[in-house]
Design a protein around this motif. Structure first.
Motif, PDB file in Angstrom:
ATOM      1  N   SER A 299      37.676  52.768  39.979  1.00  0.00           N
ATOM      2  CA  SER A 299      37.819  51.519  40.724  1.00  0.00           C
ATOM      3  C   SER A 299      37.887  51.841  42.207  1.00  0.00           C
ATOM      4  O   SER A 299      38.046  52.997  42.596  1.00  0.00           O
TER       5      SER A 299
ATOM      6  N   SER B  57      33.127  45.043  37.265  1.00  0.00           N
ATOM      7  CA  SER B  57      33.894  43.836  37.545  1.00  0.00           C
ATOM      8  C   SER B  57      34.217  43.782  39.032  1.00  0.00           C
ATOM      9  O   SER B  57      34.782  44.740  39.576  1.00  0.00           O
TER      10      SER B  57
ATOM     11  N   THR C 211      34.869  36.508  42.268  1.00  0.00           N
ATOM     12  CA  THR C 211      35.113  37.480  41.201  1.00  0.00           C
ATOM     13  C   THR C 211      34.119  37.223  40.076  1.00  0.00           C
ATOM     14  O   THR C 211      33.657  36.097  39.885  1.00  0.00           O
TER      15      THR C 211
ATOM     16  N   ASN D 129      31.638  39.599  36.723  1.00  0.00           N
ATOM     17  CA  ASN D 129      31.240  40.910  36.227  1.00  0.00           C
ATOM     18  C   ASN D 129      29.819  40.924  35.705  1.00  0.00           C
ATOM     19  O   ASN D 129      29.244  39.892  35.389  1.00  0.00           O
TER      20      ASN D 129
ATOM     21  N   THR E 279      36.033  47.330  39.691  1.00  0.00           N
ATOM     22  CA  THR E 279      36.380  48.257  38.616  1.00  0.00           C
ATOM     23  C   THR E 279      35.123  48.549  37.811  1.00  0.00           C
ATOM     24  O   THR E 279      34.337  47.642  37.541  1.00  0.00           O
TER      25      THR E 279
ATOM     26  N   THR F 100      36.592  42.389  41.514  1.00  0.00           N
ATOM     27  CA  THR F 100      37.939  41.823  41.456  1.00  0.00           C
ATOM     28  C   THR F 100      38.338  41.116  42.738  1.00  0.00           C
ATOM     29  O   THR F 100      39.341  40.406  42.768  1.00  0.00           O
TER      30      THR F 100
END
Length: 178
Positions: free
Chosen positions: A124, A147, A78, A80, A110, A149
């Motif tokens: 998303s 991002s 994960t 971003n 997202t 996730t």
């Protein structure tokens, strides 16, 4: 990640009906014009929550090259990227691409836009793969945040692009159903 099924068969002579041909040409023109100008340039600032080493920085996701990518340390699934436009841009489409020579990995993402000093969710999804276009209402934004996730392995983002289409890419005359 899915094919576009046009359901436009050729006639018995092996050619498309003239009306279908015209509608298909309009569709092609509108798609081309919708994605003609990427609003994100390599001169903009891109930062990431983490990077692997030199050569894998967030800026690699906005350099318009399919041969470079942003990534993080092995085991990280994960994180971003934030792209600062340095000005306000009108955006209604965001295109994201994974670095496909090493396989599809992302299982959740997202996209957010920074609108009036607030992060607003733009869209998303689960997979990105070769290309994912996230379409939304036109927003005036100064930044974009992608991002990741979830990912099956360390994510590899090859390109992040933004567009503002002035027309619906589906021309009148085509019956588009979900």
């Amino acid at each position: 990640g899915i094919p576009l099924l046009l359901n436009v068969p050729p006639n018995r002579a092996g050619v498309f009906h003239a009306n279908d041909s015209i509608a298909l040409m309009k569709l092609g023109s509108q798609i081309s014009s919708s994605f003609a100008t990427n609003l994100i340039t390599s001169s903009m600032t891109a930062t990431a929550s983490a990077t692997r080493d030199t050569g894998y920085e967030a800026s690699k996701a906005i350099d318009s090259s399919n041969d470079t990518y942003w990534t993080m340390a092995d085991g990280t699934t994960t994180g971003n990227i934030v792209i600062d436009f340095g000005k306000t841009l009108e955006i209604n489409n965001v295109k994201i691409q994974e670095y496909m020579p090493l396989g599809q990995r992302i299982s959740g993402f997202t996209v957010e836009l920074y609108v009036n000093s607030t992060w607003v969710t733009f869209g998303s999804g689960q997979t990105i793969g070769q290309q994912r276009i996230v379409k939304g209402d036109t927003k005036s934004a100064t930044k974009l945040r992608l991002s990741i996730t979830g990912s099956l392995d360390v994510p590899l983002i090859s390109n992040v692009e933004a567009y503002c289409s002035t027309s619906d890419p589906v021309p009148t005359g085509l019956d588009c159903t979900n």
